[in-house]
Design a protein around this motif. Sequence first.
Motif, short mmCIF file in Angstrom:
data_model
loop_
_atom_site.label_atom_id
_atom_site.label_comp_id
_atom_site.label_asym_id
_atom_site.label_seq_id
_atom_site.Cartn_x
_atom_site.Cartn_y
_atom_site.Cartn_z
N ASN A 1 26.23 60.42 60.40
CA ASN A 1 24.93 61.09 60.39
C ASN A 1 23.79 60.09 60.55
N ALA A 2 23.94 58.91 59.94
CA ALA A 2 22.91 57.88 60.09
C ALA A 2 22.79 57.47 61.56
N TYR B 1 31.29 60.02 57.04
CA TYR B 1 30.32 61.08 57.35
C TYR B 1 28.90 60.55 57.26
N ARG B 2 28.65 59.69 56.26
CA ARG B 2 27.30 59.15 56.09
C ARG B 2 26.92 58.30 57.29
N VAL B 3 27.85 57.41 57.71
CA VAL B 3 27.57 56.54 58.85
C VAL B 3 27.33 57.39 60.10
N PHE C 1 29.03 67.79 56.70
CA PHE C 1 29.57 66.97 55.62
C PHE C 1 30.81 67.59 55.00
N GLU D 1 34.02 59.78 52.99
CA GLU D 1 32.62 60.13 52.75
C GLU D 1 31.68 59.10 53.37
N GLY D 2 32.10 57.83 53.32
CA GLY D 2 31.33 56.79 54.00
C GLY D 2 31.23 57.07 55.48
#
Length: 316
Positions: free
Chosen positions: A152-153, A148-150, A160, A145-146
């Motif tokens: 997208n950032a 996917y966040r990175v 997601f 999950e980290g």
Amino acid sequence: MKDILYIVVPCYNEEEVLPETSRRLREKVSALIAEGKISDRSRILFVNDGSRDRTWQLISELHDSDHIFSGVNLSRNRGHQNALLAGLMTAKEKCDMAISMDADLQDDVDAVDGMVEKYYAGCDIVYGVRSSRKKDTFFKRFTAEGFYRVMNALGAETVFNHADYRLLSRRALEGLSQFKEVNLFLRGIVPMIGYTAGTVEYERGERFAGESKYPLKKMLAFAMEGITSLSTKPIRFITGLGFLIFLVSIIMLITFIVKWAMGMTVAGWASVICSVWAIGGLILLSLGVIGEYIGKIYLETKGRPRFLIREVLDDE
Ligand code: UDP
Ligand code: MG
């Protein structure tokens, strides 16, 4: 005449799961054919990614026993993404829609119905999205999950909690075939294709048998691959950082000059040594990231084939 579905399954040393996977997929495809939802020329296409066990032998036997099974044998191990692409590009010539799925039955086979339904409702791309990660270990869930966040950032568009379980229409496959990059990260490329997209939720299970072919080392390499092949933000980040450090050093210089004018001697050994180390580290880091991109350019310019097919088993 209903549309032809190909289910594409990359396999690397999967002899333990293949008998069960093939049984469940055949059940699913037969049911869909019987319900009149897909053409009876639909197939299950296994891609053997240079396995060292009996995987290809099993695939050949499956093909001999039932022509619903097709096979593609790669010349050697090329990795999950390339194997998947080889399967999709083979299917492109024969199908109206293709669904990609892992061999280990972590992807819920029953989500296929939903995907096919969305396809008929006009979607060119249908993403399989995990409804939860309850069955993953805390570590896997946290890292994934980290990730996917990175991503997208950093500006790389990814869906997601979507892995490589998805349906692509023929038109989307044609689109995909026009992306010529060697550094393949399908999860990032597919959203770039465009057209109408939909999602289907499913519960991701545990690996049916055997062990993960994605140990931590490969997972990190994959994440790095994804970020550097989809985003150039790291380079901009470094430029910004360099600028900031330059500003700080100017401010430091001014402070020191002022202090010197005021007659305060600077006992600056510590600060000097610290800044030397800090700058040295940053330079190395920057060089490393730049090198990452240069490495990619190097690979792209060579234009090597992404896979070579040894053999195809398929009955039209
Ligand atoms: N795979 C492949 N080539 C490789 C590694 C993996 O074709 O070099 C396939 C593997 O057989 C499976 C899929 O990629 O069908 C996903 O691998 P795995 O289930 O081991 O990954 P995880 O689910 O643990 O992330
Ligand atoms: Mg798996």
